[in-house]
Design an enzyme around this catalytic site. Structure first.
Site, PDB file in Angstrom:
ATOM      1  N   HIS A   1      -3.786 -12.339  -2.306  1.00 13.48           N
ATOM      2  CA  HIS A   1      -3.862 -11.433  -1.159  1.00 13.48           C
ATOM      3  C   HIS A   1      -2.512 -11.516  -0.463  1.00 13.48           C
ATOM      4  O   HIS A   1      -2.055 -12.601  -0.097  1.00 13.48           O
ATOM      5  CB  HIS A   1      -4.978 -11.858  -0.213  1.00 13.48           C
ATOM      6  CG  HIS A   1      -5.118 -10.954   0.974  1.00 13.48           C
ATOM      7  ND1 HIS A   1      -5.820 -11.308   2.098  1.00 13.48           N
ATOM      8  CD2 HIS A   1      -4.636  -9.716   1.230  1.00 13.48           C
ATOM      9  CE1 HIS A   1      -5.776 -10.337   2.984  1.00 13.48           C
ATOM     10  NE2 HIS A   1      -5.046  -9.352   2.471  1.00 13.48           N
ATOM     11  N   ASP A   2      -1.864 -10.384  -0.279  1.00 15.84           N
ATOM     12  CA  ASP A   2      -0.487 -10.404   0.208  1.00 15.84           C
ATOM     13  C   ASP A   2      -0.340 -11.139   1.538  1.00 15.84           C
ATOM     14  O   ASP A   2       0.669 -11.803   1.787  1.00 15.84           O
ATOM     15  CB  ASP A   2       0.120  -9.003   0.277  1.00 15.84           C
ATOM     16  CG  ASP A   2      -0.721  -7.993   1.036  1.00 15.84           C
ATOM     17  OD1 ASP A   2      -1.689  -8.381   1.729  1.00 15.84           O
ATOM     18  OD2 ASP A   2      -0.416  -6.784   0.944  1.00 15.84           O
ATOM     19  N   THR A   3      -1.348 -11.059   2.397  1.00 19.32           N
ATOM     20  CA  THR A   3      -1.251 -11.773   3.665  1.00 19.32           C
ATOM     21  C   THR A   3      -1.315 -13.281   3.460  1.00 19.32           C
ATOM     22  O   THR A   3      -0.651 -14.044   4.169  1.00 19.32           O
ATOM     23  CB  THR A   3      -2.357 -11.324   4.639  1.00 19.32           C
ATOM     24  OG1 THR A   3      -2.335  -9.910   4.740  1.00 19.32           O
ATOM     25  CG2 THR A   3      -2.133 -11.917   6.021  1.00 19.32           C
TER      26      THR A   3
ATOM     27  N   ALA B   1       0.806  -1.220   0.000  1.00 16.35           N
ATOM     28  CA  ALA B   1       0.000   0.000   0.000  1.00 16.35           C
ATOM     29  C   ALA B   1       0.838   1.269   0.000  1.00 16.35           C
ATOM     30  O   ALA B   1       0.297   2.365  -0.192  1.00 16.35           O
ATOM     31  CB  ALA B   1      -0.932   0.004   1.209  1.00 16.35           C
ATOM     32  N   THR B   2       2.158   1.165   0.185  1.00 17.66           N
ATOM     33  CA  THR B   2       3.028   2.340   0.103  1.00 17.66           C
ATOM     34  C   THR B   2       4.137   2.177  -0.926  1.00 17.66           C
ATOM     35  O   THR B   2       4.706   3.177  -1.367  1.00 17.66           O
ATOM     36  CB  THR B   2       3.671   2.652   1.477  1.00 17.66           C
ATOM     37  OG1 THR B   2       4.377   1.506   1.949  1.00 17.66           O
ATOM     38  CG2 THR B   2       2.600   3.037   2.496  1.00 17.66           C
TER      39      THR B   2
ATOM     40  N   THR C   1       2.140  -2.081   6.758  1.00 15.57           N
ATOM     41  CA  THR C   1       1.187  -0.981   6.855  1.00 15.57           C
ATOM     42  C   THR C   1       0.041  -1.367   7.781  1.00 15.57           C
ATOM     43  O   THR C   1      -0.401  -0.585   8.618  1.00 15.57           O
ATOM     44  CB  THR C   1       0.641  -0.633   5.458  1.00 15.57           C
ATOM     45  OG1 THR C   1       1.736  -0.258   4.616  1.00 15.57           O
ATOM     46  CG2 THR C   1      -0.351   0.509   5.531  1.00 15.57           C
TER      47      THR C   1
ATOM     48  N   ARG D   1       7.354  -3.709  -5.608  1.00 14.41           N
ATOM     49  CA  ARG D   1       8.668  -4.181  -6.034  1.00 14.41           C
ATOM     50  C   ARG D   1       8.518  -5.427  -6.870  1.00 14.41           C
ATOM     51  O   ARG D   1       7.453  -6.062  -6.887  1.00 14.41           O
ATOM     52  CB  ARG D   1       9.553  -4.477  -4.831  1.00 14.41           C
ATOM     53  CG  ARG D   1       9.040  -5.606  -3.985  1.00 14.41           C
ATOM     54  CD  ARG D   1       9.375  -5.401  -2.546  1.00 14.41           C
ATOM     55  NE  ARG D   1       8.793  -6.454  -1.760  1.00 14.41           N
ATOM     56  CZ  ARG D   1       9.489  -7.387  -1.104  1.00 14.41           C
ATOM     57  NH1 ARG D   1      10.797  -7.351  -1.100  1.00 14.41           N
ATOM     58  NH2 ARG D   1       8.889  -8.312  -0.411  1.00 14.41           N
TER      59      ARG D   1
END
Length: 471
Positions: free
Chosen positions: A234-236, A12-13, A256, A16
């Protein structure tokens, strides 16, 4: 055999691209590109610069392909956000989940279905930015009338690379529109006035979509014809694959956001879980991520950004050193309070939070930083105690992965407040989980999650923090 793959990892920030070589006893990662990701405020709200992200990501894939023959590439990102399309073309600029329209979406959903009934259907923690709430605002504004397809952001990138429209299951499970059995809840969509045909076929992590198309490869200079795979997008979900835990382990995916929880064989959608605000999200291999969203290092990064905008020259390392020297008790706040969701002046919000409750706020920057970290650690401790109580699973060790694993003070405070040993690392858990699932699909990595986690333990340095006196 080993496989060389690339992960597009969108946070979210920042985003890469990571190239990795993976085999039965090999796990080597190399970051080949990094780029900023900040939402942009325009007249109708806060939006993601998705075309700039896509351009930067594919340039990174091109770089990765020049030094090695890539077998595949896969995308992960934060959850809940999406693009609307018509006849294959993107309609408008996807909103950010931090846009303030989401609170109204929650009200619109509440007017149709009571929270206990909704929880029994989808098992998700009540959060204003969940996809279902955002879609109700889109429906009210007439935006859904023009759309014939919705794609979650990783699936949107996959479509742009291959022309194939699908929805990966772990990300689909965060929408509020999926039943606990992993199928779309078309009955709920009918109640809400959302056309079920907006949603695509659900695919499992490890599914091969197609090679990157020739036009895209030529435009970006991508060598070879790497396949695009669905992983735990989903990144998690990807991060939890790479948590080097064994039975009795809990995880904190710390970035985040802080996603705090355990892995269970099936969802737990009881009244007790609802009351404690736990969510049930899909994991790789049919596992359930029984967790709670606790605001994470966003609060700290926004505080530092506020101070730097005012001329503060101290960076985060110096502020953390000063916070570590605070050897007196500081107050703690509730990091799940929605007041801390949007961008802005976090030190002022923290001060107001305490004063509204008749409590003394922290004074000075070192105290504020210490207060933020103590509050996060206490939030983690409460959440893990609740997870153990509701699930009946004993928690013996806490694993911190993601950027928070670098924060020694936060890890130590978490050990102190939970009373449990904390194992920090790997920092790059999301990218690791992404490439592990790719490599497994290619036949180059072990089959079971337990074996994949053992590979992480064998190839990455981990740091353990023992509990001291409770803060």
């Amino acid at each position: 055999m080993t496989a060389t793959v690339a992960a597009i990892d969108l946070g979210a920030t920042s985003g890469r691209v990571v190239r990795a070589e993976v085999g039965p006893s090999t796990l080597r990662l190399d970051e080949v590109a990094r780029f900023e990701n900040r939402p942009v405020k325009i007249g109708d709200g806060l939006h993601w610069s998705v075309l700039a992200l896509y351009d930067a990501a594919l340039q990174g894939v091109a770089t990765a392909s020049r030094d090695a023959s890539l077998a595949s590439v896969a995308v992960d990102s934060w959850a809940v956000d999406y693009g609307l399309l018509r006849r294959g073309s993107l309609l408008g600029i996807p909103f950010s989940y931090r846009d303030d329209r989401t609170a109204h979406g929650l009200e619109l959903v509440d007017a149709v279905i009571a929270q206990p009934e909704l929880y029994a259907r989808c098992g998700l923690q009540r959060m204003p930015f969940t996809t279902i709430n955002q879609l109700m605002v889109d429906r009210e504004r007439g935006l859904l009338e023009a759309a014939d397809r919705l794609l979650m952001l990783p699936d949107l990138f996959g479509y742009w690379m291959t022309g194939r429209m699908v929805t990966e299951r772990t990300n689909a499970s965060t929408t509020g529109l999926m039943r606990l059995d992993g199928t779309w809840d078309t009955e709920l969509m009918g109640m809400l006035g959302i056309d079920p045909t907006l949603l695509s076929e659900v695919v499992e992590p490890g599914t091969r979509l197609a090679p990157i198309d020739a036009v895209t490869r030529a435009h970006f200079g991508i060598e070879g014809a790497p396949d695009v795979l669905a992983i735990g997008s989903h990144d998690t979900a990807s991060a939890v694959v790479a948590v080097p835990m064994e039975p009795g382990g809990a995880y904190i995916s710390s970035g985040t956001w802080s996603l705090v929880g355990i892995e269970t064989p099936a969802p737990i959608a009881t009244a007790e879980a609802l009351d404690a605000s736990f969510t049930n999200e899909g994991g790789v291999d049919g596992r359930t991520r029984f967790l709670k969203n606790v605001m994470g290092l966003w609060i700290l990064s926004e505080a530092v950004r506020t101070w730097q905008a005012a001329g503060e020259r101290l960076g985060l390392p110096e502020l953390l050193e000063a916070a570590a020297a605070v050897d007196w008790a500081v107050p703690v706040f509730d990091p799940t309070d929605a007041v801390f969701y949007p961008p802005g002046d976090m030190p002022e919000r923290i001060r107001a939070w305490f004063e509204e409750r008749g409590q003394r706020p922290p004074r000075g920057r070192a105290e504020v930083v210490r207060c933020i970290l103590e509050s996060l650690a206490e939030g983690y401790a409460v959440t893990l105690r609740d997870a153990a109580r509701i699930s009946g699973q004993a928690i013996e060790r806490v694993h911190v992965v993601g950027g928070g694993a670098r924060n020694a003070l936060l890890c130590q405070l978490t050990a102190d407040r939970t009373g449990l040993p904390v194992v920090a690392g790997p920092v790059e858990a999301t990218a690791i989980g992404n490439v592990l699932v790719q490599a497994r699909a290619l036949g180059a990595a072990p089959e079971s999650l337990e074996e994949l986690r053992a590979l992480v333990r064998a190839t990455h340095e981990l740091r353990e923090y023992r509990p001291r006196h409770r803060a």
